[in-house]
Motif scaffolding. Structure first.
Motif, mmCIF file in Angstrom:
data_model
loop_
_atom_site.group_PDB
_atom_site.id
_atom_site.type_symbol
_atom_site.label_atom_id
_atom_site.label_comp_id
_atom_site.label_asym_id
_atom_site.label_seq_id
_atom_site.Cartn_x
_atom_site.Cartn_y
_atom_site.Cartn_z
ATOM 1 N N TRP A 155 7.039 14.660 10.587
ATOM 2 C CA TRP A 155 6.790 13.792 9.437
ATOM 3 C C TRP A 155 7.981 13.777 8.486
ATOM 4 N N VAL A 156 8.177 12.649 7.830
ATOM 5 C CA VAL A 156 9.262 12.525 6.863
ATOM 6 C C VAL A 156 8.857 13.206 5.563
ATOM 7 N N GLY A 157 9.675 14.168 5.148
ATOM 8 C CA GLY A 157 9.453 14.818 3.860
ATOM 9 C C GLY A 157 8.429 15.918 3.859
ATOM 10 N N THR A 208 10.936 -1.645 1.450
ATOM 11 C CA THR A 208 11.039 -0.204 1.235
ATOM 12 C C THR A 208 11.758 0.408 2.425
ATOM 13 N N LYS A 209 12.804 1.175 2.155
ATOM 14 C CA LYS A 209 13.574 1.795 3.226
ATOM 15 C C LYS A 209 13.383 3.307 3.219
ATOM 16 N N VAL A 210 13.316 3.846 4.407
ATOM 17 C CA VAL A 210 13.177 5.287 4.579
ATOM 18 C C VAL A 210 14.339 5.775 5.421
ATOM 19 N N THR A 260 5.044 10.311 0.372
ATOM 20 C CA THR A 260 4.290 9.058 0.294
ATOM 21 C C THR A 260 5.206 7.955 -0.218
ATOM 22 N N TYR A 261 5.242 6.839 0.485
ATOM 23 C CA TYR A 261 6.045 5.687 0.101
ATOM 24 C C TYR A 261 5.125 4.545 -0.308
ATOM 25 N N THR A 262 5.476 3.908 -1.417
ATOM 26 C CA THR A 262 4.686 2.782 -1.908
ATOM 27 C C THR A 262 5.373 1.478 -1.533
ATOM 28 N N GLY A 300 0.831 -1.201 0.000
ATOM 29 C CA GLY A 300 0.000 0.000 0.000
ATOM 30 C C GLY A 300 0.858 1.241 0.000
ATOM 31 N N ARG A 301 0.219 2.384 0.192
ATOM 32 C CA ARG A 301 0.904 3.663 0.203
ATOM 33 C C ARG A 301 0.909 4.206 1.629
ATOM 34 N N TYR A 302 2.063 4.690 2.088
ATOM 35 C CA TYR A 302 2.219 5.078 3.481
ATOM 36 C C TYR A 302 2.946 6.419 3.599
ATOM 37 N N ARG A 303 2.707 7.086 4.748
ATOM 38 C CA ARG A 303 3.480 8.243 5.155
ATOM 39 C C ARG A 303 4.033 7.959 6.549
#
Length: 417
Positions: A20-22, A40-42, A31-33, A9-12
């Motif tokens: 918040w990131v970004g 997925t790395k942040v 938004t990260y998919t 899914g799509r996340y924040r």
């Protein structure tokens, strides 16, 4: 930071309560998919954080309960980065904010005090004073020349009462309701008395409660009677996209009277009304920021369509989840195409709205004055239009929503043949 065991899914991503990131808020964060079978790395470094403390007062000398406090950064005043509801004690406390300069806007959901914005707030402790509306009289909180006493009687006798000013519904003081209890001194004026959480002396709500008058140099005594059997109602609210609803309010009404408000509480995903007398109610969820449409428990957009609920004696009843769609707003106004010249035909496009399904009607105008009998999407320019500017106005109606009226930009002055 790695995502582990997260559904695709799509996340924040938040880095604390209000970081918040970004981005500066959920609405503008990156938004990260997350895809099935992938990692997925942040990469993010938490910023130094601070908090805001304070309380909301009125210019009549009273702490305002239930005020909505909205926080914005001074370098981005249009984006709300955090929110809280201010109570009598301890006021409001907003934690986990990246260290920078902030401003706050305070809204009284009852509408009796004017919305107030304070820039560059003091992070140590900020007092916000809200001016009263003109319909409220002046009030001297230092005048304590009137006296109030109360006693409870009968089964389930009330043990205390709370004095509320009759004009703005603000609590002044509590008084014990038993023999020999101390007297309560208050400014002269008109008041109403609450007993329990949502019971009132002489009525079932603040609106219908009996008004008592405290006079200078006199003692007024009230026999409060007993508390009715009561219970609690608990519910939740989400948006149509499935997100938990924050920064909103739940208002509860008598089920047989759309004008009789019993109480109001903040919505932060969930809401609860404690100590409700056992009778039927209807509940409305509203967004003071205008992001989402108002909805009543049961899914309807009106009091008549709402589902009535009744608390159970000494129990907590769950009333389920209310879903709020996005607010019905104009996304794009109508436009006029064609050559502004006598004998040519102009065409008006339909406006677009945040939600589909609206019925639309059109009216054409010549220099702001309605052109009678013209309601179609096209208009043939006549000799009388020469030298004038033409606009079109569209009225959109949608069930259970407010009617929207939106105008196009005007054409250049119409040229002759």
């Amino acid at each position: 930071m790695d995502f582990l065991s997260v559904l695709p899914g799509r996340y924040r991503v938040s880095l604390g309560d209000n970081s918040w990131v970004g981005g500066t808020a959920f609405e503008n964060a990156t938004t990260y998919t997350v895809k099935a079978g992938e990692t997925t790395k942040v990469e993010a470094t938490p910023a130094e954080q601070t908090e805001l403390l304070g309380y909301v007062s009125t210019d009549r000398g009273q702490v305002l309960r239930g005020a909505l406090v909205l926080v914005h950064r001074m370098d981005d005043p249009k984006t709300i980065v955090a929110s809280a509801v201010s109570f009598e004690s301890p006021g409001f406390r907003i934690q986990g904010l990246p260290r920078t300069s902030y401003g706050i806007t305070v809204i009284d959901p009852g509408g009796k005090y004017r919305t107030t914005t304070v820039d560059n707030v003091d992070p140590d402790f900020q007092v916000v004073t809200m001016p009263h509306s003109p319909k409220l009289a002046t009030f001297d909180e230092h005048d304590s020349s009137a006296t109030f006493t109360a006693t409870g009687r009968g089964a389930r006798a009330a043990t205390y009462g709370v004095l509320y000013r009759a004009d703005d519904g603000e609590a002044i003081a509590s008084v014990a309701a038993n023999p020999g209890a101390f007297d309560q001194h208050a400014p002269p004026g008109t008041y109403k008395v609450r007993i329990g959480e949502h019971s009132w002396y002489g009525g079932r709500s603040f609106a219908t409660a009996k008004t008592i008058t405290l006079r200078r140099g006199r003692t007024t005594h009230v026999a409060l009677g007993g508390l009715p059997a009561n219970g609690d109602l608990v519910g939740s609210a989400v948006t149509s996209s499935g997100l938990v609803l924050h920064r909103a309010f739940a208002t509860i009404y008598a089920a047989d009277n759309s004008h009789e408000v019993i109480g109001r509480v903040p919505v932060d995903g969930t809401f609860r009304f404690d100590g409700l007398p056992v009778r039927s109610y209807k509940i409305r969820i509203s967004d003071p920021l205008g992001r989402f449409a108002t909805r009543w428990f049961g899914g309807g957009g009106s009091f008549a369509s709402a589902r009535a609920v009744t608390p159970e004696v000494s129990e907590e009843r769950l009333v389920g989840t209310t879903v709020l769609p996005v607010a019905f707003t104009v996304m794009k106004p109508p436009t006029i195409t064609g050559t502004a010249k006598v004998g040519r035909r102009l065409t008006a496009s339909d406006p677009t709205f945040s939600r589909a399904g609206a019925s639309m009607s059109r009216l054409w105008y010549r220099d702001g004055r309605r052109i009678r009998g013209v309601t179609k999407t096209t208009y043939l320019l006549l000799a009388k239009d020469e030298g004038h500017r033409i606009t079109v106005k569209v009225t959109a109606r949608k069930q259970d929503e407010k009617t929207l009226v939106v105008s196009s930009k005007s054409t250049p002055r119409v040229a002759g043949r």
